[in-house]
Design an enzyme around this catalytic site. Sequence first.
Site, PDB file in Angstrom:
ATOM      1  N   HIS A 409       0.809  -1.221   0.000  1.00 24.51           N
ATOM      2  CA  HIS A 409       0.000   0.000   0.000  1.00 24.51           C
ATOM      3  C   HIS A 409       0.845   1.274   0.000  1.00 24.51           C
ATOM      4  CE1 HIS A 409      -3.829   1.693  -0.249  1.00 24.51           C
ATOM      5  NE2 HIS A 409      -4.427   1.123   0.790  1.00 24.51           N
ATOM      6  N   ASP A 413      -2.346   1.547  -4.875  1.00 23.98           N
ATOM      7  CA  ASP A 413      -3.650   1.803  -4.255  1.00 23.98           C
ATOM      8  C   ASP A 413      -4.701   0.862  -4.835  1.00 23.98           C
ATOM      9  OD1 ASP A 413      -4.485   2.873  -6.752  1.00 23.98           O
ATOM     10  OD2 ASP A 413      -3.719   4.847  -6.184  1.00 23.98           O
TER      11      ASP A 413
END
Length: 439
Positions: A409, A413
């Site tokens: 992350h 995304d």
Amino acid sequence: MSDFILPDIGEGIVECELVKWLISEGDEIEEDQPVVEVMTDKALVEITAPEAGRVTRLYCKEQENAKVHAPLFAYTPLSQADDTPEQASESGEGQANDRQEHDRQENEAAPAPAKASSPAAAESDSTSGAGPHGRIPASPAVRRLVRELGVRLEDVPGSGKDGRVLKEDILAFEKGGGKESQAVDSTAKTAAKGETPKDRQEASGEVRIEPIKGMQAVMAKRMVESATTIPHFSYGDEIDVTELLVLRGHLKAEAEKQGTRLTLMALIMKAMALAVQEYPILNSRISQNGTEIHYQPHCNIGMAVDSQSGLIVPNVKRVERLSILEIAAEVERLTQSARDGRVSQADLKDGTISISNIGALGGTYAAPIINAPEVAIVALGRTQQLPRFDEAGNVAARSIMTITWSGDHRIIDGGTIARFCNLWKAYLQAPQNMLLRMA
């Protein structure tokens, strides 16, 4: 005496765990005989003897770390093993000074031919299986096969020169019931005592303790590092692989004619490499200080394999440049090598994105842990026949595979992985479209 120096066994590796000694002090060893198993951060490596001799000292204990370029064990070369103490002292006095030159010459020279045994010794060896130095002649690959099958090398009649045990001898012995006979004998002995191993454990009331070692220890360390240093997020979907299975059915026979077993994995990898070209961030790495994204020039797709020594992830190199048939051949080679414990360091390094096929074991969903320094991994669930609506609104049976992604992350995304997954999914659901993108 000579010291065996632990060689460089991988790029950047400075130490490794000594998993298991295959020899003891006082043992006679043969050239190329496996002597020790060590574990790097990626694989179990078997190290062999440089020459025949007698082991005089083991410098490291099992489960200790051994340093690369440091002495691992000491031995007396065969040419000196039968010398008198005075001769051994004289020959060993100057050996320490000449060791570096000796090692250089040994690396450059071709292997010396084995010493010829007398006719009487040869006759004895061919029947007993023992070599000229009291050991059974067999290659490292044969000795590994013996350990894997659980048979005793001394029980197998050797058909090679000087009683050398060949792979065919091991397989014939195992097929003929050698392994089964041993198992029956062991069971009979246990039964004669009136108890089973489980009975003994339950009767003792003690907790059985096993150390975490070898590949299991390496995997534990890497998974903890990945799970605690990388912010994971998951993304799930399902893929209709009905048409993909039909395509594989059409291509399977032709692939087999060329000696290759075509699985879905090859098609899945090819579709992934094509999708990566549109979304290269899935094929990238983050610099060690976390300030740069390094986009990798090739798509080297790893596949998790449940090997004898634990979970390992060999990878198919440059998938974007390979044909589906070439990918299938590499998948088959790496899978077999992993299960045999013979995966090379080159096959384990430089992976860029990974696949975990939990569906092969019956799983449907998983949350895989990223194989750092990669930034994404996908778990493939088992394919199920499920009802789905077609374009006309009718219910039809379709082959559905569930998939679950884990992404880093820090740089990936949800929108990015969703768009990448949609493109990859489109190639797999209409595999003929891949033809338009293949070089």
